[in-house]
Design a protein around this motif. Structure first.
Motif, PDB file in Angstrom:
ATOM      1  N   ILE A   1       0.846  -1.198   0.000  1.00 46.00           N
ATOM      2  CA  ILE A   1       0.000   0.000   0.000  1.00 46.00           C
ATOM      3  C   ILE A   1       0.883   1.251   0.000  1.00 46.00           C
ATOM      4  O   ILE A   1       0.643   2.205  -0.747  1.00 46.00           O
TER       5      ILE A   1
ATOM      6  N   VAL B   1      -7.976   5.485   0.780  1.00 44.80           N
ATOM      7  CA  VAL B   1      -7.522   4.099   0.790  1.00 44.80           C
ATOM      8  C   VAL B   1      -8.671   3.250   1.303  1.00 44.80           C
ATOM      9  O   VAL B   1      -9.239   3.539   2.352  1.00 44.80           O
TER      10      VAL B   1
ATOM     11  N   ILE C   1      -6.518   2.420  -3.871  1.00 43.34           N
ATOM     12  CA  ILE C   1      -6.036   3.752  -3.519  1.00 43.34           C
ATOM     13  C   ILE C   1      -6.387   4.701  -4.665  1.00 43.34           C
ATOM     14  O   ILE C   1      -6.147   4.360  -5.829  1.00 43.34           O
TER      15      ILE C   1
ATOM     16  N   VAL D   1      -9.527  -0.557   2.325  1.00 46.23           N
ATOM     17  CA  VAL D   1      -8.960  -1.893   2.554  1.00 46.23           C
ATOM     18  C   VAL D   1     -10.104  -2.901   2.629  1.00 46.23           C
ATOM     19  O   VAL D   1     -10.949  -2.825   3.523  1.00 46.23           O
TER      20      VAL D   1
ATOM     21  N   ALA E   1      -6.629  -3.930  -1.539  1.00 54.06           N
ATOM     22  CA  ALA E   1      -6.894  -2.539  -1.152  1.00 54.06           C
ATOM     23  C   ALA E   1      -6.891  -1.688  -2.414  1.00 54.06           C
ATOM     24  O   ALA E   1      -6.231  -2.028  -3.397  1.00 54.06           O
TER      25      ALA E   1
END
Ligand code: ATP
Ligand code: MG
Length: 384
Positions: free
Chosen positions: A85, A146, A155, A148, A153
């Motif tokens: 991430i 973001v 972004i 999750v 995940a």
């Protein structure tokens, strides 16, 4: 390329939510060009576009017209691992111009090592130190989001607004009485936005010159409306046979009401054939002489399906504003001799009385045959 798509969740709880999500996902899949995949994931929809170099502008143009989408974002996918991430958010931030920023994380996966505020702090610190940018939680130039989830995940930064509402098809089907004017295309849009799939029905005077060229305006409107619901059926109904009879037998001040009563009867037939459950019109109270409440009452009584006029309480300026947004305004204002305005009085009846109208219509023989002929001779065209 990934697109994270959010819908407005109001009224979509429990079992309804699955039906809503499935319908929206299907509509998105059908609308997107090229090769792609659409998944339902934890209260959002993820579209994966496989075709390399799909033009973002083109995709925005498509998604911002799909009823049911509240907003959407082009996103980077990361593994469920804070190191990945971090890597992805730095790459994304490095490609953007900004001086202040904030990070907003959400976590539907409760087994992820960090909670959402910890994720925000970790990533905020990282961008601050690595890229020398300033955190501003109140008015940032850019917000990194973001999300999750259970498997991955996502972004992203920008959220593109959609039109919200309900996915087309979820509320059933309606037939629209579509003229060449400004209002009825807007009414069609409003109906689609409430989840109705619409079939467009247009009546035209087929004896006036330049028939096909004249109806090209209606085709252009149908083409624009098809961008909201995909495959769209347009029925063009020749109306001159009925008009001739009405002109011969009905005084001019009542013709408008009686034209429209015949339109309602024909649309009701088409609606039943299409398994539609309602008729949508572009009427707005008091806008023109034919649209007084007594007149609308007389017109709608001829229908065999419930009549929905979504613009009923709207001002012309509001309607024009929507027409411009949905791209039908410029087409609508090109001149077109609507068959409704053909041979009617300068000052038509504004206080239609049903007993008067039924008496006048009583003089018209073979009403059913006239209606059947119109339905039979109507031409169907499909727009994608
Ligand atoms: P519009 O901008 O939609 O034409 P308008 O203000 O011009 O509306 P009218 O022409 O009186 O109003 O029509 C009122 C409604 O009657 C239209 O919104 C439409 O639903 C229906 N209608 C009128 N003419 C036709 C037509 N030729 N074919 C189908 N429906 C029509
Ligand atoms: Mg009109």
């Amino acid at each position: 390329m990934f697109i994270v798509i959010h819908y407005s969740e109001i009224g979509t709880k429990g079992k309804n939510r699955i039906i809503f999500e499935k319908r929206l996902a299907q509509n998105i899949l059908e609308a997107l060009p090229g090769k792609n995949r659409v998944l339902r994931r934890y209260g959002r929809i993820i579209a994966e576009v496989f075709s390399p170099r799909q033009n973002e502008g083109l995709l925005i143009g498509i998604l911002e017209k799909i009823p049911g989408i509240a907003n959407f974002s082009f996103a980077e996918k990361a593994k469920l691992d804070i190191a990945d991430i971090k890597k992805k958010i730095i790459a994304l931030a490095g490609s953007k111009r900004f001086s202040t920023f904030s990070v907003s994380a959400s976590r539907s996966n409760k087994s992820f090592l960090y909670n959402s505020s910890q994720i925000s702090v970790i990533l905020g610190d990282l961008i601050r130190k690595k890229l020398k940018k300033k955190v501003d939680l109140e008015h940032p130039d850019l917000t990194f989001r973001v999300e999750v989830g259970e498997k991955e995940a996502f972004i992203y930064c920008q959220k593109q607004p959609g039109i919200s509402g309900l996915p087309v098809g979820i509320s059933g089907k309606a037939v629209v009485s579509l003229s060449g004017g400004i209002d009825s295309p807007v009414a069609s849009f409003m109906a689609m936005k409430r989840g109705l799939r619409v079939v467009l029905v247009h009546f035209f005077n087929d004896t006036l010159m330049g028939g096909r060229q004249r109806t090209s305006k209606i085709r252009k409107i149908a083409e624009e409306l098809a961008k909201f619901q995909g495959r769209t059926k347009l029925c063009i109904v020749p109306f001159s046979g009925i008009q001739k009879v009405i002109i011969r037998q009905i005084p001019a001040d009542y013709r408008m009401i009686i034209y429209r009563r015949f339109m309602m009867r024909i649309i009701s037939r088409i609606g039943l054939l299409e398994r539609a459950e309602g008729i949508v019109t572009g009427d707005s109270v008091g806008q023109v002489a034919s649209q007084t409440l007594p007149n609308l009452g007389c017109i709608y009584r001829a229908a065999n399906l419930p009549v929905l006029p979504p613009l009923i309480g709207m001002n012309k300026e509001e309607i024009i504003g929507i027409a411009k947004k949905i791209g039908t305004y410029d087409i609508s204002i090109t001149p077109y001799p609507d068959c409704c305005s053909f041979m009617i009085a300068k000052h038509p009846e504004t206080n239609g009385q049903i007993y008067e109208i039924e008496k006048l219509e009583g003089a018209i023989k073979n009403k059913n045959a006239l209606i059947n002929k119109c339905v039979k001779e109507s031409k169907v065209e499909i727009f994608d």
